[in-house]
Design a protein around this motif. Structure first.
Motif, PDB file in Angstrom:
ATOM      1  N   LEU A 177       0.811  -1.222   0.000  1.00 20.56           N
ATOM      2  CA  LEU A 177       0.000   0.000   0.000  1.00 20.56           C
ATOM      3  C   LEU A 177       0.842   1.270   0.000  1.00 20.56           C
ATOM      4  O   LEU A 177       0.299   2.366  -0.149  1.00 20.56           O
ATOM      5  CB  LEU A 177      -0.926   0.009   1.218  1.00 20.56           C
ATOM      6  N   SER A 178       2.146   1.135   0.157  1.00 26.93           N
ATOM      7  CA  SER A 178       2.996   2.329   0.212  1.00 26.93           C
ATOM      8  C   SER A 178       3.011   3.082  -1.117  1.00 26.93           C
ATOM      9  O   SER A 178       3.429   4.239  -1.177  1.00 26.93           O
ATOM     10  CB  SER A 178       4.426   1.931   0.601  1.00 26.93           C
ATOM     11  N   ILE A 179       2.578   2.430  -2.197  1.00 23.68           N
ATOM     12  CA  ILE A 179       2.573   3.117  -3.502  1.00 23.68           C
ATOM     13  C   ILE A 179       1.342   4.006  -3.674  1.00 23.68           C
ATOM     14  O   ILE A 179       1.268   4.776  -4.631  1.00 23.68           O
ATOM     15  CB  ILE A 179       2.635   2.103  -4.660  1.00 23.68           C
TER      16      ILE A 179
ATOM     17  N   LEU B  39       4.708   1.542 -13.789  1.00 21.74           N
ATOM     18  CA  LEU B  39       6.017   1.545 -13.136  1.00 21.74           C
ATOM     19  C   LEU B  39       5.879   1.608 -11.621  1.00 21.74           C
ATOM     20  O   LEU B  39       6.604   0.906 -10.889  1.00 21.74           O
ATOM     21  CB  LEU B  39       6.837   2.732 -13.644  1.00 21.74           C
ATOM     22  N   ILE B  40       4.969   2.437 -11.140  1.00 20.87           N
ATOM     23  CA  ILE B  40       4.761   2.539  -9.684  1.00 20.87           C
ATOM     24  C   ILE B  40       4.249   1.215  -9.137  1.00 20.87           C
ATOM     25  O   ILE B  40       4.712   0.735  -8.082  1.00 20.87           O
ATOM     26  CB  ILE B  40       3.779   3.679  -9.367  1.00 20.87           C
TER      27      ILE B  40
ATOM     28  N   ALA C  84       7.051  -1.306  -9.057  1.00 19.87           N
ATOM     29  CA  ALA C  84       7.967  -1.053  -7.936  1.00 19.87           C
ATOM     30  C   ALA C  84       7.393  -1.604  -6.641  1.00 19.87           C
ATOM     31  O   ALA C  84       8.115  -2.210  -5.822  1.00 19.87           O
ATOM     32  CB  ALA C  84       8.221   0.452  -7.815  1.00 19.87           C
ATOM     33  N   GLY C  85       6.110  -1.432  -6.425  1.00 15.95           N
ATOM     34  CA  GLY C  85       5.484  -1.981  -5.221  1.00 15.95           C
ATOM     35  C   GLY C  85       5.530  -3.495  -5.202  1.00 15.95           C
ATOM     36  O   GLY C  85       5.836  -4.107  -4.158  1.00 15.95           O
ATOM     37  N   MET C  86       5.269  -4.140  -6.340  1.00 18.39           N
ATOM     38  CA  MET C  86       5.297  -5.604  -6.404  1.00 18.39           C
ATOM     39  C   MET C  86       6.714  -6.131  -6.203  1.00 18.39           C
ATOM     40  O   MET C  86       6.925  -7.185  -5.574  1.00 18.39           O
ATOM     41  CB  MET C  86       4.735  -6.060  -7.751  1.00 18.39           C
TER      42      MET C  86
END
Length: 596
Positions: free
Chosen positions: A187-189, A272-273, A276-278
């Motif tokens: 969830l940080s994304i 892309l975001i 990055a989270g995955m």
């Protein structure tokens, strides 16, 4: 008309107001949407069972232990159970999608139909000055194209957004129960997704506004050229008009390409975001498996849930941006709906069944634009049954005078009275029912002759239509046509001659049987023989009615009682017509007339 800039909140609130009558349909769609999260939670389950309980030696989930031992006791039975679960979950998901799509389409189409009808009704209530200054192509585009944005927002924006909220909430809850650290990392994304969507939202809205304005102007070229096809062909300007349309279309093409580029860049950033989270989840998850705090099946289950979590998160973010094109359309449609007519009805307006026909102008002035008067201090009074001829040079203000009578416009100063009461005090529909109008350029609809005559009174019988046509000298040429009164006249009546169209217009006026008649240059574009037939019909039509006749030919005015001469917006004279025989006919009410 530049579309007013509404905020997303205002637009969504207004859309909700229009959607409210369809709350039963909306409730059904939302209930079906609520089935999406639990079905989404079931999707990764067969994979976990296959890895942990078929390949591995972990026990089955507790709810499956209630099944008979024959379906869970052996490795083959568990594998078959896993395959069966895949099919059942897929079938349930497809059935839900099918029911939701049908109900969404039904609601969306009804909503679009009703909204277009609302816009069309509102446009017809707007004053003539609106269409004269803004053009009909812009209104056409807003009703046909921009109104469709409402359907897209409700069906493809609000409902999927709501479904995504439920899905995200459920997936976050389940993922947090299994491993709250991984859920937190995933969830940080969210802040990054929100910031990107807000940045692109403004740019997409601005570009969408510009594109729709260009598309509307391209449509206006098509409408102008097709309506003036004879002029274009006569001057051999086909290539020029194609070039003009091509230029506008090219501008629209590049505007849409810019929108597509923005949407592509927006989608790339979202991907892309999310990636990055995955990647962060995978990195931490693999370390948890190697340390023994998480099984491989649990890691795959969590990744499966988070993959589904990112899908609605991206949907929510992308909808905020991509829906800007639809919101720009809704913005333009609502801007049209917010236009106010110049001519309004008094809150306590008087009803009017049938007027006697006394008309009085009291220092009436009018200007289409501020500071440019067309009429100045016009004053005269007409008794019921008077036949008034209005003469003057082109642009003197003759047509403006008669346009003020049925309140196509209101005087900017002074008053106009009918039977002693200001026109603005009457109910608008009742007032306009007192006038039968025959224009210089007869306007017919692309229907049959009978329907065009009956436009004045749709409930008229065939006998009444025929009687009106006979009175207007239109019966003889009509019955000679192959289909008689059922003959279709073509667009704007162009399959008929000018004189034939004019006589059908006169028949329409006969059928309306209004107490006040307005004839605006009714014989200006016909030959002498046709003029005689029209003037004869006019004489019958004017009997017992107050009549205003604008004409340049004196033969058209030979039955008038009074001639009003107007120049540069001023009444120069208003005197009994010299050709009138007998002193007992209605004459000018000199008590209210003032020479300008």
């Amino acid at each position: 008309m530049a579309a007013a800039k509404y905020s997303d909140f205002v637009l969504y609130r207004r859309v909700l107001g229009l959607v409210r009558p369809y709350w039963l349909h909306l409730t059904g769609i939302l209930l079906l949407s609520l089935l999406s999260p639990p079905l989404a939670l079931l999707n990764p389950l067969p994979l976990k069972i296959a890895v942990d309980s078929v390949i591995g030696r972990h026990p089955l989930p507790h709810f499956l232990l209630l099944l008979p031992a024959s379906t869970t006791g052996t490795e083959t039975a568990r594998l078959a159970l896993t395959a069966g679960l895949v099919l059942v979950i897929a079938l349930l998901g497809q059935l839900r999608d099918f029911a939701a799509s049908i109900l969404t389409a039904y609601m969306g189409e009804k909503l679009l139909r009703d909204f277009r009808a609302q816009l069309f009704s509102h446009v017809q209530r707007l004053s003539l000055s609106y269409q004269e200054t803004r053009g009909t192509a812009d209104s056409t585009y807003r009703i046909h194209h921009d109104a469709a944005s409402l359907q897209q927002i409700a069906a493809e924006g609000m409902i999927p957004f709501t479904t995504s909220v439920f899905t995200v909430s459920a997936l976050i809850y389940v993922a947090a129960l299994m491993n709250w650290q991984l859920a937190l990392v995933a969830l940080s994304i969210s802040p990054a997704l929100y910031l990107v969507s807000q940045t692109y939202r403004r740019r997409l809205r601005s570009q969408s506004r510009a594109a729709k304005q260009i598309e509307s102007s391209a449509l206006s070229v098509v409408q102008e050229v097709l309506s003036a096809a004879r002029v274009v062909k006569a001057f051999c300007q086909e290539e020029r008009e194609v070039s003009r349309f091509f230029q506008r279309s090219s501008e629209g093409m590049w505007a849409r390409i810019r929108i597509a580029s923005l949407e592509g860049a927006f989608g790339l950033l979202l991907a892309l975001i999310s990636a990055a989270g995955m990647a962060a989840v995978l990195l931490i998850g693999v370390r948890s498996v190697t340390s023994g705090t998480l099984t491989l099946g649990e890691l795959l289950l969590v990744i499966g849930y988070l993959t589904q979590l990112y899908s609605p998160l991206k949907t929510m973010s992308k909808k905020m941006g991509v829906m800007q094109s639809q919101l720009a359309g809704a913005e333009r449609a609502f801007a049209l709906l917010d236009e106010s007519p110049d001519v309004t009805e008094h809150p306590n307006a008087w009803p009017l069944a049938r007027a006697k026909g006394a008309v009085e102008f009291r220092n009436a002035s009018f200007a289409y634009e501020r500071g440019r008067r067309v009429l100045s201090n016009v004053s005269f009074g007409i008794r019921p049954g008077t036949r008034v001829g209005i003469v003057g040079s082109t642009g003197a203000g003759k047509t403006t005078i008669v346009n003020l009578l049925p309140r196509f416009y209101d005087p900017t100063e002074g008053q106009i009275l009918l039977d002693g009461r200001d026109l603005r005090k009457y109910k608008l529909a009742d007032l306009r029912n007192q006038f039968a109008i025959v224009l210089q350029e007869p306007l017919l609809f692309s229907t049959s002759i009978a329907e065009n005559i009956a436009y004045a009174r749709p409930s008229a019988s065939k006998e009444e239509i025929t009687a009106a046509a006979k009175a207007a000298n239109a019966h003889e040429f009509t019955i000679r046509l192959p289909k008689g009164y059922e003959t279709h006249v073509g667009e704007r009546g162009m399959r008929l001659s000018g004189g034939e169209r004019q006589r059908i217009s006169l028949a329409r006026a006969f059928l309306k049987d209004a107490p006040v008649l307005v004839l605006d240059e009714p014989t200006s574009s016909v030959d002498t023989k046709t003029e005689d037939a029209i003037v004869e019909a006019m004489e019958r039509l004017m009997r017992g009615r107050t009549a205003f006749i604008i004409a340049h030919r004196l033969t058209t005015l030979k039955h008038c009682d009074i001639l009003i001469r107007i120049e540069h917006g001023h009444v120069l004279s208003a005197e009994p017509a010299g050709v009138v025989a007998g002193k007992d006919r209605a004459v000018l009410d000199t008590s209210t007339y003032r020479r300008a």
